[in-house]
Design an enzyme around this catalytic site. Structure first.
Site, short mmCIF file in Angstrom:
data_model
loop_
_atom_site.label_atom_id
_atom_site.label_comp_id
_atom_site.label_asym_id
_atom_site.label_seq_id
_atom_site.Cartn_x
_atom_site.Cartn_y
_atom_site.Cartn_z
N ASN A 212 0.82 -1.21 0.00
CA ASN A 212 0.00 0.00 0.00
C ASN A 212 0.85 1.26 0.00
O ASN A 212 0.54 2.24 -0.69
CB ASN A 212 -0.93 0.00 1.22
CG ASN A 212 -2.09 -0.97 1.06
OD1 ASN A 212 -2.58 -1.19 -0.04
ND2 ASN A 212 -2.53 -1.56 2.16
N GLU A 247 -5.63 -7.43 5.46
CA GLU A 247 -4.97 -8.49 4.69
C GLU A 247 -5.08 -9.84 5.37
O GLU A 247 -4.26 -10.73 5.13
CB GLU A 247 -3.49 -8.13 4.46
CG GLU A 247 -2.66 -8.00 5.71
CD GLU A 247 -2.63 -6.58 6.27
OE1 GLU A 247 -1.67 -6.24 6.96
OE2 GLU A 247 -3.57 -5.80 6.00
#
Length: 343
Positions: A212, A247
């Site tokens: 990210n 995640e």
């Protein structure tokens, strides 16, 4: 001899394992029936032809035909669900995971709408029945019928998993969410009174924050969607795959023992480690650490999840990109551990 579209459908199904013969039969009859068959018959035959294309690995031709059928779905509602499901499978096979995800979402919306409409019709019938008996003026009959109506509606809502699924599914990955998983665990705990074996694999993507930070959250979301697709393909029969958030993912494996569950989890780990990720991730290589907990005996959902989390923590402590398994039984408060190293 001219064959009807219905007969072609039956013949094509019977010949699916015979490749070119099934394809030739389906194509020739489609051409012969194109001017005389009904719209429904042509749609049915077209779907069978797309199925033959898919079986013959002619995926682009299958995609074109399924896309046309999907656009005509409002004229052919009885097969729209099958079209959208097959379209998702073909797009995934071609590597168009974003298109596959969109088709899968549309498939679930169609199922939810179809099931909701069925429920609405059934409830309407029950309401008419209730009002008819209410006119009889018998209090006992009214109370009895109200109880029956309430019980029937409750059963309809509980059995209508497709309608409920829209609120229990993760929008990003298409997997079920934490709430659905908790419901599944509670149902298993209530149903399994005697000895039973259940495994749970808890997966966390390694160093996903760096993805990210380096590529942005849109690329991160693309990677998470692909993980969802890979888990759906990997899932053994009877398994439930879910995204807990961020995640972190989970696979519930009823009836699977400790060693089989650890091997299955390692197969998933290797699938992720060696997967060719979308070019948007650049040279990034995604791996996962997995903790597997197996319980034998009465199921305590909270304890099972906690032990899987302990195993996941151990996998990270040992260097990540590995599987650590723990086995918990009703008579063992210090379960033995097993691990699979990264490769």
């Amino acid at each position: 001899m001219r064959l009807s579209a219905g007969l072609v459908e039956s013949r094509a199904r019977a010949l699916l394992g015979q490749g070119d013969l099934a394809l030739e039969l389906a194509q020739e009859t489609m051409a012969a029936e194109s001017e005389t068959a009904s719209s429904a018959d042509l749609s049915e035959a077209s779907l069978r032809l797309a199925e033959v294309y898919q079986a013959a690995d002619r995926l682009h031709e299958a995609l074109d035909l399924l896309t046309l059928l999907d656009e005509r779905g409002e004229h052919w509602p009885t097969r729209a669900l099958e079209v959208s499901a097959r379209l998702a499978a073909v797009r995934a096979a071609l590597g168009d995971y974003e298109g596959a995800y969109a088709a899968l979402r549309r498939h679930h919306r169609q199922r939810a709408a179809h099931e909701a409409a069925q429920t609405k019709r059934r409830v309407a019938v029950l309401e008419v029945l209730y009002r008819t008996r209410e006119a009889e003026g018998e209090m006992r009959a009214q109370v009895s019928l109200a109880t029956e109506l309430d019980s029937t509606i409750t059963q309809l809502v509980e059995s209508n998993s497709s309608a409920k699924e829209s609120a229990l599914r993760d929008e990003l990955t298409g997997l079920v969410n934490r709430r659905f998983l908790n419901d599944q665990l509670d149902q298993l705990a209530a149903r399994l009174g005697g000895p039973s074996t259940i495994s749970l694999a808890l997966l966390d993507l390694d160093h996903f924050k760096a993805v990210n930070d380096q590529h942005g959250h849109l690329v991160g979301d693309l990677a998470l969607r692909e993980v969802g697709l890979l888990m759906t393909r990997w899932a053994p029969p009877g398994a439930t795959t879910a995204r807990l958030g961020g995640e972190e993912f989970v696979a519930l494996l009823p009836g699977m023992g400790a060693e089989d569950a650890r091997l299955a989890a390692d197969d998933l780990r290797r699938t992720l480690a060696h997967h060719r990720w979308p070019p948007e991730l650049g040279a990034s290589r995604l791996t996962a650490s997995i903790g597997v907990a197996t319980v034998t005996g009465p199921l305590d959902p909270a304890r099972l999840m906690r032990r899987a989390d302990d195993a996941l923590y151990a996998a990270k402590e040992r260097g990540r990109n590995r599987v650590v398994g723990v086995q918990v039984s009703a008579h063992n408060t210090h379960p033995a551990e097993g691990s699979t190293t990264a490769s």
